[in-house]
Design a protein around this motif. Sequence first.
Motif, PDB file in Angstrom:
ATOM      1  N   GLU A 166     -13.158  -5.451   3.446  1.00 55.01           N
ATOM      2  CA  GLU A 166     -12.013  -5.790   4.281  1.00 55.01           C
ATOM      3  C   GLU A 166     -10.796  -5.893   3.373  1.00 55.01           C
ATOM      4  O   GLU A 166     -10.914  -5.911   2.144  1.00 55.01           O
ATOM      5  N   ILE A 167      -9.619  -5.963   3.967  1.00 52.28           N
ATOM      6  CA  ILE A 167      -8.391  -5.909   3.180  1.00 52.28           C
ATOM      7  C   ILE A 167      -8.320  -7.050   2.169  1.00 52.28           C
ATOM      8  O   ILE A 167      -7.764  -6.892   1.074  1.00 52.28           O
ATOM      9  N   GLU A 168      -8.908  -8.199   2.479  1.00 51.03           N
ATOM     10  CA  GLU A 168      -8.872  -9.343   1.563  1.00 51.03           C
ATOM     11  C   GLU A 168      -9.649  -9.090   0.278  1.00 51.03           C
ATOM     12  O   GLU A 168      -9.524  -9.857  -0.685  1.00 51.03           O
ATOM     13  N   ASP A 169     -10.444  -8.020   0.246  1.00 56.94           N
ATOM     14  CA  ASP A 169     -11.218  -7.689  -0.954  1.00 56.94           C
ATOM     15  C   ASP A 169     -10.387  -6.915  -1.970  1.00 56.94           C
ATOM     16  O   ASP A 169     -10.909  -6.570  -3.047  1.00 56.94           O
ATOM     17  N   TYR A 170      -9.122  -6.634  -1.659  1.00 58.59           N
ATOM     18  CA  TYR A 170      -8.254  -5.862  -2.542  1.00 58.59           C
ATOM     19  C   TYR A 170      -7.102  -6.727  -3.050  1.00 58.59           C
ATOM     20  O   TYR A 170      -6.685  -7.680  -2.394  1.00 58.59           O
ATOM     21  N   TYR A 171      -6.569  -6.367  -4.211  1.00 60.74           N
ATOM     22  CA  TYR A 171      -5.378  -7.046  -4.705  1.00 60.74           C
ATOM     23  C   TYR A 171      -4.188  -6.693  -3.824  1.00 60.74           C
ATOM     24  O   TYR A 171      -4.101  -5.578  -3.291  1.00 60.74           O
ATOM     25  N   LYS A 172      -3.254  -7.613  -3.703  1.00 60.32           N
ATOM     26  CA  LYS A 172      -2.091  -7.383  -2.854  1.00 60.32           C
ATOM     27  C   LYS A 172      -1.109  -6.389  -3.473  1.00 60.32           C
ATOM     28  O   LYS A 172      -0.460  -5.634  -2.750  1.00 60.32           O
ATOM     29  N   THR A 173      -0.985  -6.382  -4.789  1.00 58.81           N
ATOM     30  CA  THR A 173       0.022  -5.529  -5.441  1.00 58.81           C
ATOM     31  C   THR A 173      -0.579  -4.308  -6.118  1.00 58.81           C
ATOM     32  O   THR A 173       0.129  -3.574  -6.795  1.00 58.81           O
ATOM     33  N   ASP A 174      -1.879  -4.081  -5.941  1.00 56.81           N
ATOM     34  CA  ASP A 174      -2.550  -2.999  -6.673  1.00 56.81           C
ATOM     35  C   ASP A 174      -3.482  -2.233  -5.759  1.00 56.81           C
ATOM     36  O   ASP A 174      -3.780  -2.652  -4.644  1.00 56.81           O
ATOM     37  N   THR A 175      -3.967  -1.110  -6.256  1.00 57.08           N
ATOM     38  CA  THR A 175      -4.883  -0.275  -5.484  1.00 57.08           C
ATOM     39  C   THR A 175      -6.305  -0.831  -5.450  1.00 57.08           C
ATOM     40  O   THR A 175      -7.055  -0.569  -4.508  1.00 57.08           O
ATOM     41  N   HIS A 176      -6.699  -1.574  -6.462  1.00 56.38           N
ATOM     42  CA  HIS A 176      -8.103  -1.860  -6.719  1.00 56.38           C
ATOM     43  C   HIS A 176      -8.662  -3.037  -5.928  1.00 56.38           C
ATOM     44  O   HIS A 176      -7.925  -3.855  -5.396  1.00 56.38           O
ATOM     45  N   TRP A 177      -9.996  -3.102  -5.939  1.00 58.24           N
ATOM     46  CA  TRP A 177     -10.684  -4.210  -5.314  1.00 58.24           C
ATOM     47  C   TRP A 177     -10.888  -5.341  -6.319  1.00 58.24           C
ATOM     48  O   TRP A 177     -10.819  -5.158  -7.528  1.00 58.24           O
ATOM     49  N   LYS A 178     -11.140  -6.538  -5.769  1.00 59.62           N
ATOM     50  CA  LYS A 178     -11.347  -7.728  -6.587  1.00 59.62           C
ATOM     51  C   LYS A 178     -12.830  -7.844  -6.934  1.00 59.62           C
ATOM     52  O   LYS A 178     -13.677  -7.862  -6.041  1.00 59.62           O
ATOM     53  N   SER A 212       0.847  -1.186   0.000  1.00 57.91           N
ATOM     54  CA  SER A 212       0.000   0.000   0.000  1.00 57.91           C
ATOM     55  C   SER A 212       0.882   1.234   0.000  1.00 57.91           C
ATOM     56  O   SER A 212       2.036   1.192   0.436  1.00 57.91           O
ATOM     57  N   LYS A 213       0.337   2.325  -0.499  1.00 54.61           N
ATOM     58  CA  LYS A 213       1.080   3.576  -0.563  1.00 54.61           C
ATOM     59  C   LYS A 213       0.518   4.559   0.454  1.00 54.61           C
ATOM     60  O   LYS A 213      -0.707   4.723   0.565  1.00 54.61           O
ATOM     61  N   LEU A 214       1.424   5.199   1.202  1.00 51.83           N
ATOM     62  CA  LEU A 214       0.983   6.160   2.209  1.00 51.83           C
ATOM     63  C   LEU A 214       0.135   7.258   1.577  1.00 51.83           C
ATOM     64  O   LEU A 214       0.496   7.827   0.539  1.00 51.83           O
ATOM     65  N   ASN A 225      -5.272   1.725   2.867  1.00 50.49           N
ATOM     66  CA  ASN A 225      -4.750   2.278   4.119  1.00 50.49           C
ATOM     67  C   ASN A 225      -5.800   2.283   5.228  1.00 50.49           C
ATOM     68  O   ASN A 225      -5.458   2.261   6.415  1.00 50.49           O
ATOM     69  N   TYR A 226      -7.065   2.312   4.846  1.00 54.28           N
ATOM     70  CA  TYR A 226      -8.145   2.288   5.847  1.00 54.28           C
ATOM     71  C   TYR A 226      -8.049   1.027   6.717  1.00 54.28           C
ATOM     72  O   TYR A 226      -8.378   1.045   7.899  1.00 54.28           O
ATOM     73  N   PHE A 227      -7.557  -0.062   6.122  1.00 54.56           N
ATOM     74  CA  PHE A 227      -7.463  -1.334   6.828  1.00 54.56           C
ATOM     75  C   PHE A 227      -6.065  -1.603   7.385  1.00 54.56           C
ATOM     76  O   PHE A 227      -5.922  -2.411   8.307  1.00 54.56           O
ATOM     77  N   LEU A 228      -5.037  -0.949   6.828  1.00 55.57           N
ATOM     78  CA  LEU A 228      -3.663  -1.319   7.154  1.00 55.57           C
ATOM     79  C   LEU A 228      -2.872  -0.276   7.936  1.00 55.57           C
ATOM     80  O   LEU A 228      -2.031  -0.631   8.767  1.00 55.57           O
ATOM     81  N   ALA A 229      -3.099   1.005   7.657  1.00 52.87           N
ATOM     82  CA  ALA A 229      -2.165   2.037   8.113  1.00 52.87           C
ATOM     83  C   ALA A 229      -2.080   2.147   9.633  1.00 52.87           C
ATOM     84  O   ALA A 229      -1.004   2.015  10.221  1.00 52.87           O
ATOM     85  N   GLU A 274      -3.050   0.297  12.230  1.00 49.97           N
ATOM     86  CA  GLU A 274      -2.624  -0.854  13.019  1.00 49.97           C
ATOM     87  C   GLU A 274      -1.150  -1.192  12.814  1.00 49.97           C
ATOM     88  O   GLU A 274      -0.559  -1.930  13.606  1.00 49.97           O
ATOM     89  N   ASN A 275      -0.533  -0.642  11.765  1.00 54.19           N
ATOM     90  CA  ASN A 275       0.887  -0.879  11.517  1.00 54.19           C
ATOM     91  C   ASN A 275       1.749   0.352  11.820  1.00 54.19           C
ATOM     92  O   ASN A 275       2.927   0.389  11.469  1.00 54.19           O
ATOM     93  N   GLY A 276       1.157   1.351  12.461  1.00 50.07           N
ATOM     94  CA  GLY A 276       1.928   2.511  12.908  1.00 50.07           C
ATOM     95  C   GLY A 276       2.197   3.554  11.851  1.00 50.07           C
ATOM     96  O   GLY A 276       3.111   4.370  12.008  1.00 50.07           O
ATOM     97  N   TYR A 277       1.405   3.586  10.781  1.00 50.49           N
ATOM     98  CA  TYR A 277       1.580   4.577   9.731  1.00 50.49           C
ATOM     99  C   TYR A 277       0.538   5.684   9.889  1.00 50.49           C
ATOM    100  O   TYR A 277      -0.546   5.458  10.434  1.00 50.49           O
ATOM    101  N   PRO A 278       0.841   6.890   9.406  1.00 48.29           N
ATOM    102  CA  PRO A 278      -0.159   7.966   9.472  1.00 48.29           C
ATOM    103  C   PRO A 278      -1.379   7.603   8.634  1.00 48.29           C
ATOM    104  O   PRO A 278      -1.255   6.958   7.583  1.00 48.29           O
ATOM    105  N   VAL A 279      -2.543   8.005   9.109  1.00 53.57           N
ATOM    106  CA  VAL A 279      -3.781   7.581   8.460  1.00 53.57           C
ATOM    107  C   VAL A 279      -4.702   8.783   8.258  1.00 53.57           C
ATOM    108  O   VAL A 279      -4.726   9.714   9.069  1.00 53.57           O
ATOM    109  N   LEU A 280      -5.426   8.766   7.167  1.00 54.53           N
ATOM    110  CA  LEU A 280      -6.402   9.814   6.901  1.00 54.53           C
ATOM    111  C   LEU A 280      -7.511   9.797   7.953  1.00 54.53           C
ATOM    112  O   LEU A 280      -7.824   8.751   8.517  1.00 54.53           O
ATOM    113  N   ASP A 281      -8.112  10.946   8.159  1.00 54.11           N
ATOM    114  CA  ASP A 281      -9.323  11.018   8.982  1.00 54.11           C
ATOM    115  C   ASP A 281     -10.504  10.706   8.059  1.00 54.11           C
ATOM    116  O   ASP A 281     -11.099  11.594   7.448  1.00 54.11           O
TER     117      ASP A 281
END
Length: 381
Positions: A189-201, A109-111, A151-155, A157-164
């Motif tokens: 949920e995060i599993e609904d997205y591709y691992k290497t891309d921005t988009h959902w499955k 994911s990209k910050l 980032n809504y699902f990952l940022a 909980e992994n200590g990265y800055p997150v949007l409001d």
Amino acid sequence: MNTKIKNIVVCVSMAILLFGLSALCFFMPKDDFLDAERREPAAFPEFTFESVMKDGVEYGNSFMSKFEDYAVDSFPFRDSFRTLKALFANYVILQKDNNNIYISDGYASKLEYPLKDSMIAHAGNRFNYIYKTYLEGKTDNVYLSIIPDKNYFLAEENGYPVLDYNKLVNDLKSDTDFAEYIDIFGLLEIEDYYKTDTHWKQENIKDVAAHLLASMGAQTGTEYKENTLDNPFYGVYYGQAALPLAPDTIKYLTSDALNNCKVTVSHPLTGKPMESTVYNMDKAYGKDPYEMFLSGAISIATIENPDAETDKELIIFRDSFGSSIAPLLLEGYSKVTLLDIRYVQSNLLSMMAPVYGIDFENADVLFLYSTLVLNSANILN
């Protein structure tokens, strides 16, 4: 070996390295396209007196600044060095991100931070312009839905800055009070997205499509057949991360209605209509396989459903996420039209509407955008 010989060896080695790499840079075959970064490489700049004199005054447009871009893109074994640098940053010095890309549980994911209030306001202004120009007095069925990025699902909980995200949603809802908001955050949920891309499955968002249809009063219940593309999918974050990530697999859904539907998209050069398909298999084996969904970066696309039991039409103002969910919304409508105002000016829609048979009268209208696009809304025209 005495000091003099050592110095000679060092100097000769440095000369070979310096001039050898320079020669490789100039004479090695050049790639026409940087696959990892999905862009064309910088071209060798034109050498003119004017461009040289811009150095230090207008550096970004000078010969040397353009030459630096060319040299970076032409550097020998560039991708290999990028991968070495990324591996060192991630696994040796334990840097938390590389090129603003981070990896969590195999998901890249990209910050995206901070929230840009001016961008959300610009999106609201664009949507208001569209409503007042084309929709007001013609339809009361206007909806807004927002797609969270990874980032809504990952940022957090992994200590990265997150949007409001709450502020983003509330601010845009406030700016678009003409639209009924449909919340889909809780369905993803995060599993609904591709691992290497921005988009959902697509195969994971049938429930999202059903919720959107139900909220707009359209019918649901279509059974889909799941198909697997026999081509590995290296998403946009794969190249940006420069890490040896495993590719994703694209799956796509078909049904009788989708098999029988008629698809028209805008020609990429002329903007005129041309026949297409729901799943463009030429794109599926191209540089970005996700573009197989409704031919990718297209300003206008229409899907007509000859099997529809209704004459209702849906118009979606969307970004690239809309390409994969729009086919799943066809079951509730006789026609679905997708408009991407990243590629067509809002004020030109009145000219394009007759060409594509777009009628806003009594249509359902859905503004469907990802948080990534909304936080960079200056790309909306």
